[in-house]
Design a protein around this motif. Structure first.
Motif, mmCIF file in Angstrom:
data_model
loop_
_atom_site.group_PDB
_atom_site.id
_atom_site.type_symbol
_atom_site.label_atom_id
_atom_site.label_comp_id
_atom_site.label_asym_id
_atom_site.label_seq_id
_atom_site.Cartn_x
_atom_site.Cartn_y
_atom_site.Cartn_z
ATOM 1 N N PHE A 59 -3.362 7.163 1.116
ATOM 2 C CA PHE A 59 -4.809 7.294 1.219
ATOM 3 C C PHE A 59 -5.286 6.384 2.336
ATOM 4 C CE2 PHE A 59 -3.712 8.003 -3.233
ATOM 5 C CZ PHE A 59 -4.299 9.235 -3.449
ATOM 6 N N GLN A 60 -6.080 6.922 3.241
ATOM 7 C CA GLN A 60 -6.652 6.132 4.320
ATOM 8 C C GLN A 60 -8.163 6.286 4.269
ATOM 9 O OE1 GLN A 60 -4.836 7.792 7.807
ATOM 10 N NE2 GLN A 60 -3.040 6.475 7.647
ATOM 11 N N THR A 61 -8.860 5.179 4.310
ATOM 12 C CA THR A 61 -10.320 5.239 4.359
ATOM 13 C C THR A 61 -10.764 4.832 5.750
ATOM 14 O OG1 THR A 61 -10.463 2.995 3.486
ATOM 15 C CG2 THR A 61 -10.628 4.787 1.899
ATOM 16 N N THR A 62 -11.692 5.572 6.298
ATOM 17 C CA THR A 62 -12.203 5.288 7.634
ATOM 18 C C THR A 62 -13.484 4.483 7.511
ATOM 19 O OG1 THR A 62 -13.464 7.338 7.707
ATOM 20 C CG2 THR A 62 -11.205 7.422 8.525
ATOM 21 N N SER A 63 -13.934 3.933 8.625
ATOM 22 C CA SER A 63 -15.150 3.122 8.617
ATOM 23 C C SER A 63 -16.381 3.964 8.286
ATOM 24 C CB SER A 63 -15.331 2.421 9.959
ATOM 25 O OG SER A 63 -15.430 3.393 10.986
ATOM 26 N N SER A 64 -16.296 5.276 8.489
ATOM 27 C CA SER A 64 -17.433 6.137 8.164
ATOM 28 C C SER A 64 -17.443 6.557 6.698
ATOM 29 C CB SER A 64 -17.417 7.380 9.060
ATOM 30 O OG SER A 64 -16.228 8.117 8.831
ATOM 31 N N GLY A 65 -16.481 6.064 5.927
ATOM 32 C CA GLY A 65 -16.478 6.350 4.492
ATOM 33 C C GLY A 65 -15.632 7.545 4.105
ATOM 34 N N GLY A 66 -15.040 8.234 5.061
ATOM 35 C CA GLY A 66 -14.196 9.391 4.747
ATOM 36 C C GLY A 66 -12.831 8.949 4.247
ATOM 37 N N VAL A 67 -12.174 9.844 3.554
ATOM 38 C CA VAL A 67 -10.844 9.559 3.031
ATOM 39 C C VAL A 67 -9.878 10.598 3.578
ATOM 40 C CG1 VAL A 67 -9.423 9.395 0.959
ATOM 41 C CG2 VAL A 67 -11.765 8.569 0.914
ATOM 42 N N VAL A 68 -8.761 10.121 4.113
ATOM 43 C CA VAL A 68 -7.715 11.001 4.612
ATOM 44 C C VAL A 68 -6.536 10.872 3.657
ATOM 45 C CG1 VAL A 68 -6.158 11.501 6.533
ATOM 46 C CG2 VAL A 68 -8.465 10.646 6.981
ATOM 47 N N MET A 76 -14.006 3.462 18.069
ATOM 48 C CA MET A 76 -12.785 3.618 17.332
ATOM 49 C C MET A 76 -13.026 3.209 15.888
ATOM 50 S SD MET A 76 -9.284 2.307 18.454
ATOM 51 C CE MET A 76 -7.951 2.917 18.733
ATOM 52 N N GLU A 77 -12.517 4.001 14.966
ATOM 53 C CA GLU A 77 -12.770 3.751 13.561
ATOM 54 C C GLU A 77 -11.686 2.859 12.977
ATOM 55 O OE1 GLU A 77 -13.026 7.495 11.647
ATOM 56 O OE2 GLU A 77 -14.890 8.032 12.603
ATOM 57 N N HIS A 78 -12.097 1.985 12.059
ATOM 58 C CA HIS A 78 -11.150 1.122 11.359
ATOM 59 C C HIS A 78 -10.626 1.873 10.143
ATOM 60 C CE1 HIS A 78 -9.390 -2.368 9.505
ATOM 61 N NE2 HIS A 78 -10.085 -2.133 8.410
ATOM 62 N N LYS A 79 -9.318 1.796 9.911
ATOM 63 C CA LYS A 79 -8.714 2.502 8.783
ATOM 64 C C LYS A 79 -7.998 1.514 7.873
ATOM 65 C CE LYS A 79 -7.907 6.844 11.159
ATOM 66 N NZ LYS A 79 -6.938 7.849 11.520
ATOM 67 N N ASP A 80 -8.280 1.599 6.582
ATOM 68 C CA ASP A 80 -7.536 0.858 5.571
ATOM 69 C C ASP A 80 -6.567 1.835 4.927
ATOM 70 O OD1 ASP A 80 -9.008 -1.473 5.962
ATOM 71 O OD2 ASP A 80 -10.588 -0.765 4.595
ATOM 72 N N THR A 81 -5.338 1.404 4.716
ATOM 73 C CA THR A 81 -4.324 2.291 4.166
ATOM 74 C C THR A 81 -3.847 1.771 2.821
ATOM 75 O OG1 THR A 81 -3.594 2.845 6.380
ATOM 76 C CG2 THR A 81 -2.100 3.389 4.596
ATOM 77 N N GLU A 82 -3.755 2.661 1.858
ATOM 78 C CA GLU A 82 -3.229 2.322 0.539
ATOM 79 C C GLU A 82 -2.162 3.359 0.190
ATOM 80 O OE1 GLU A 82 -4.686 2.639 -4.071
ATOM 81 O OE2 GLU A 82 -6.192 2.314 -2.543
#
Length: 132
Positions: A14-23, A1-7
């Motif tokens: 903007f959400q960044t995943t643990s793999s470095g992608g941005v949603v 499961m990936e960790h997501k930081d939300t701004e």
């Protein structure tokens, strides 16, 4: 499961995943006139588009009465009569500015928004297909 930081920044999330992608999710901010467009059944929305194309403001005026019949809008916190009068005001703006073509163009775009809203709400309201 990936960790997501939300701004949250203004209207975008903007959400960044643990793999470095941005949603990126963008929410449209609608003005009161645009948010007052009712969600109608698809055939009625097409009729309003047709009316707005040939007689600017007429389809918008018809859509105002659908609000009184229970059509949903993006202004749930406002009273039905207020939303009705916002649609009537939009119709009057379209009629009065049709002389200089602005109202006619606005009227056509308003009708297109009605159809787009009817299509998107129609897909949202559909139940998932059932298997027999």
């Amino acid at each position: 499961m990936e960790h997501k930081d939300t701004e949250i920044n203004q209207n975008a999330v903007f959400q960044t995943t643990s793999s470095g992608g941005v949603v990126v999710q963008v929410r449209e901010k609608k003005g009161p006139l645009r948010a007052a467009i009712p969600c109608m059944p698809f055939p009625l929305a097409v009729i309003c588009l047709f009316l707005n194309t040939f007689i600017p403001g007429l389809g918008t005026l018809v859509s105002a009465f659908t609000v009184l019949c229970g059509a949903r809008t993006d202004l749930p916190h406002r009273h039905v009569c207020c939303v009705f009068w916002l649609n009537v005001a939009a119709a009057l703006i379209q009629v009065l500015t049709a002389v200089v073509m602005v109202g006619w163009i606005m009227s056509i775009f308003w009708g297109m928004d009605m159809v787009i809203l009817a299509i998107s709400e129609g897909y949202r309201d559909q139940a998932p297909p059932q298997q027999l």
